[in-house]
Design an enzyme around this catalytic site. Sequence first.
Site, PDB file in Angstrom:
ATOM      1  N   ASP A  22       0.813  -1.210  -0.023  1.00 25.42           N
ATOM      2  CA  ASP A  22      -0.165  -0.050   0.009  1.00 25.42           C
ATOM      3  C   ASP A  22       0.794   1.222   0.090  1.00 25.42           C
ATOM      4  OD1 ASP A  22      -2.202   1.902   0.211  1.00 25.42           O
ATOM      5  OD2 ASP A  22      -2.591   1.230   2.353  1.00 25.42           O
ATOM      6  N   ASN A  68      10.566  -7.181  -8.423  1.00 21.83           N
ATOM      7  CA  ASN A  68       9.788  -5.753  -8.732  1.00 21.83           C
ATOM      8  C   ASN A  68      10.900  -4.774  -8.961  1.00 21.83           C
ATOM      9  OD1 ASN A  68       9.786  -3.312  -6.759  1.00 21.83           O
ATOM     10  ND2 ASN A  68       9.934  -5.326  -5.345  1.00 21.83           N
ATOM     11  N   ARG A  69      10.788  -3.737  -9.974  1.00 20.64           N
ATOM     12  CA  ARG A  69      11.640  -2.663  -9.898  1.00 20.64           C
ATOM     13  C   ARG A  69      10.926  -1.519  -9.991  1.00 20.64           C
ATOM     14  NH1 ARG A  69      13.153  -5.732 -15.000  1.00 20.64           N
ATOM     15  NH2 ARG A  69      11.842  -4.770 -16.615  1.00 20.64           N
ATOM     16  N   PHE A  79      10.312   3.216  -6.220  1.00 21.66           N
ATOM     17  CA  PHE A  79       9.395   4.126  -5.359  1.00 21.66           C
ATOM     18  C   PHE A  79       8.499   5.085  -6.173  1.00 21.66           C
ATOM     19  CE2 PHE A  79      13.261   4.609  -1.988  1.00 21.66           C
ATOM     20  CZ  PHE A  79      12.966   3.550  -1.526  1.00 21.66           C
ATOM     21  N   SER A 109      16.365  -0.481  -0.746  1.00 27.71           N
ATOM     22  CA  SER A 109      15.574  -0.739  -2.073  1.00 27.71           C
ATOM     23  C   SER A 109      16.801  -0.887  -2.917  1.00 27.71           C
ATOM     24  CB  SER A 109      14.486   0.245  -2.464  1.00 27.71           C
ATOM     25  OG  SER A 109      14.279  -0.141  -3.503  1.00 27.71           O
ATOM     26  N   ASN A 143      16.058  -0.651  -6.066  1.00 24.55           N
ATOM     27  CA  ASN A 143      15.500   0.122  -7.301  1.00 24.55           C
ATOM     28  C   ASN A 143      15.620   1.490  -7.497  1.00 24.55           C
ATOM     29  OD1 ASN A 143      14.732  -2.585  -8.011  1.00 24.55           O
ATOM     30  ND2 ASN A 143      12.890  -2.473  -6.732  1.00 24.55           N
ATOM     31  N   THR A 144      16.462   2.170  -6.558  1.00 25.89           N
ATOM     32  CA  THR A 144      16.882   3.624  -6.663  1.00 25.89           C
ATOM     33  C   THR A 144      18.289   3.447  -6.709  1.00 25.89           C
ATOM     34  OG1 THR A 144      14.886   4.339  -5.678  1.00 25.89           O
ATOM     35  CG2 THR A 144      16.623   5.711  -5.879  1.00 25.89           C
ATOM     36  N   LYS A 155      15.358  -0.299   7.914  1.00 19.49           N
ATOM     37  CA  LYS A 155      15.250  -1.651   7.064  1.00 19.49           C
ATOM     38  C   LYS A 155      16.457  -1.902   6.217  1.00 19.49           C
ATOM     39  CE  LYS A 155      12.010  -3.827   4.085  1.00 19.49           C
ATOM     40  NZ  LYS A 155      10.477  -3.946   3.553  1.00 19.49           N
ATOM     41  N   ASN A 170      14.859  -6.530   3.078  1.00 18.36           N
ATOM     42  CA  ASN A 170      14.181  -6.100   1.984  1.00 18.36           C
ATOM     43  C   ASN A 170      14.569  -6.967   0.800  1.00 18.36           C
ATOM     44  OD1 ASN A 170      13.225  -4.327   0.020  1.00 18.36           O
ATOM     45  ND2 ASN A 170      14.120  -2.520   1.093  1.00 18.36           N
ATOM     46  N   THR A 171      14.185  -6.679  -0.222  1.00 18.23           N
ATOM     47  CA  THR A 171      14.500  -7.861  -1.390  1.00 18.23           C
ATOM     48  C   THR A 171      15.932  -7.929  -1.723  1.00 18.23           C
ATOM     49  OG1 THR A 171      14.127  -6.060  -3.048  1.00 18.23           O
ATOM     50  CG2 THR A 171      12.320  -7.121  -2.416  1.00 18.23           C
TER      51      THR A 171
END
Length: 352
Positions: free
Chosen positions: A64, A110-111, A114, A172, A174-175, A210, A239-240
Amino acid sequence: MSLLERAGLAVLHRMDPEQAHDMAHKALKAGFGPKPGPISSPRLETTLAGMTLANPLGLAAGFDKNATLLHPLAHCGFGFLEVGAVTPRAQPGNPKPRLFRLGEDRAVINRFGFNNQGMEAAAERLATRPHSLPIGLNLGANKDSTDRAGDFARVLSHCGAFLDFATVNVSSPNTEKLRDLQGKDALAALLAGVMEARAGLPRRIPVFLKIAPDLSEAELADVAEVAANARIDAIIATNTTLDRSGLTSPHRDQAGGLSGAPLFEKSTRVLARLHRLTDGNIPLVGVGGIATAEQAYAKIRAGATAVQLYSALVYSGISLVTDILRGLDALLERDGFDTVAAAVGTEREIWL
Ligand SMILES: Cc1cc2nc3c(=O)[nH]c(=O)nc-3n(C[C@H](O)[C@H](O)[C@H](O)COP(=O)(O)O)c2cc1C
């Protein structure tokens, strides 16, 4: 799982994963899905960083992102929710496709990067949040920010009055270069800024950190030291991962962070190592690959005070929350634990 939920999942799995994700949001908003409320028992009730939880199972960040589902999620059985990641300004995230189901591996890549509507939109929704369970916000940094470290403090200052906890997410994948903020000096400076922002809030809330599962032994020790010095209230592990070992699905080489079943062992090992490094003095939240009551229990026995999940919901639906909690209660009873807290760390050694 009910027949309706099974049929719903079958439909969702035939759709593009991001469209299915949006559809699942719509279904929750429309009132579909089980609504047991926070599930509890004297054995399941627990405390995390000063917060009382009806049970130790939380929703992990990323499901969410914009805090649009706080009310329906509050009824799904979770003991706490973490929403976000939220950055100061809205940003679109990476180009699509950016979410992949790896069915054969019970995993997700996932990528997203954010994608979110920014802190002002999040704060408006958090201001009308339900109060039946603790809600936290995953703090992120804008991709094009000239002061990424400062972004975490900005989001906390703006949204903190409506939160029970906030999580500094420097893990993360992805950034680009975000995870460089996990380095010792950069992290200490970033956390100092976040703690200063917290001091300006009307009420003191716990701040969590995290971490990524891909840290070396030395990096993990550095993180534990910096977290202790900064008086972080809890660490979320993990995290991933960027690791792709042992996958068989066609999407296995997609760029991004991998979550779900293949992450379970790796993230549990990091959790156990962190429990040893911190001497059990900092509460830990175990996340990564939980899909059964046994796995939630294993994380607790490896050192987690509470646990979170996300990817398994893709494969088992939201009724999984109730199943895991009923199973966890039975496992605690079987092994003679009167509380979750009594089980924390009791099997740490097998993961080291
Ligand atoms: C689609 C997706 C988006 C995510 N977004 C975030 C995020 O914004 N912030 C964050 O800290 N973790 C994010 N995560 C990571 C999860 O919170 C969790 O740490 C990870 O998925 C491992 O748990 P799981 O195996 O139960 O999914 C995301 C995970 C997924 C699958």
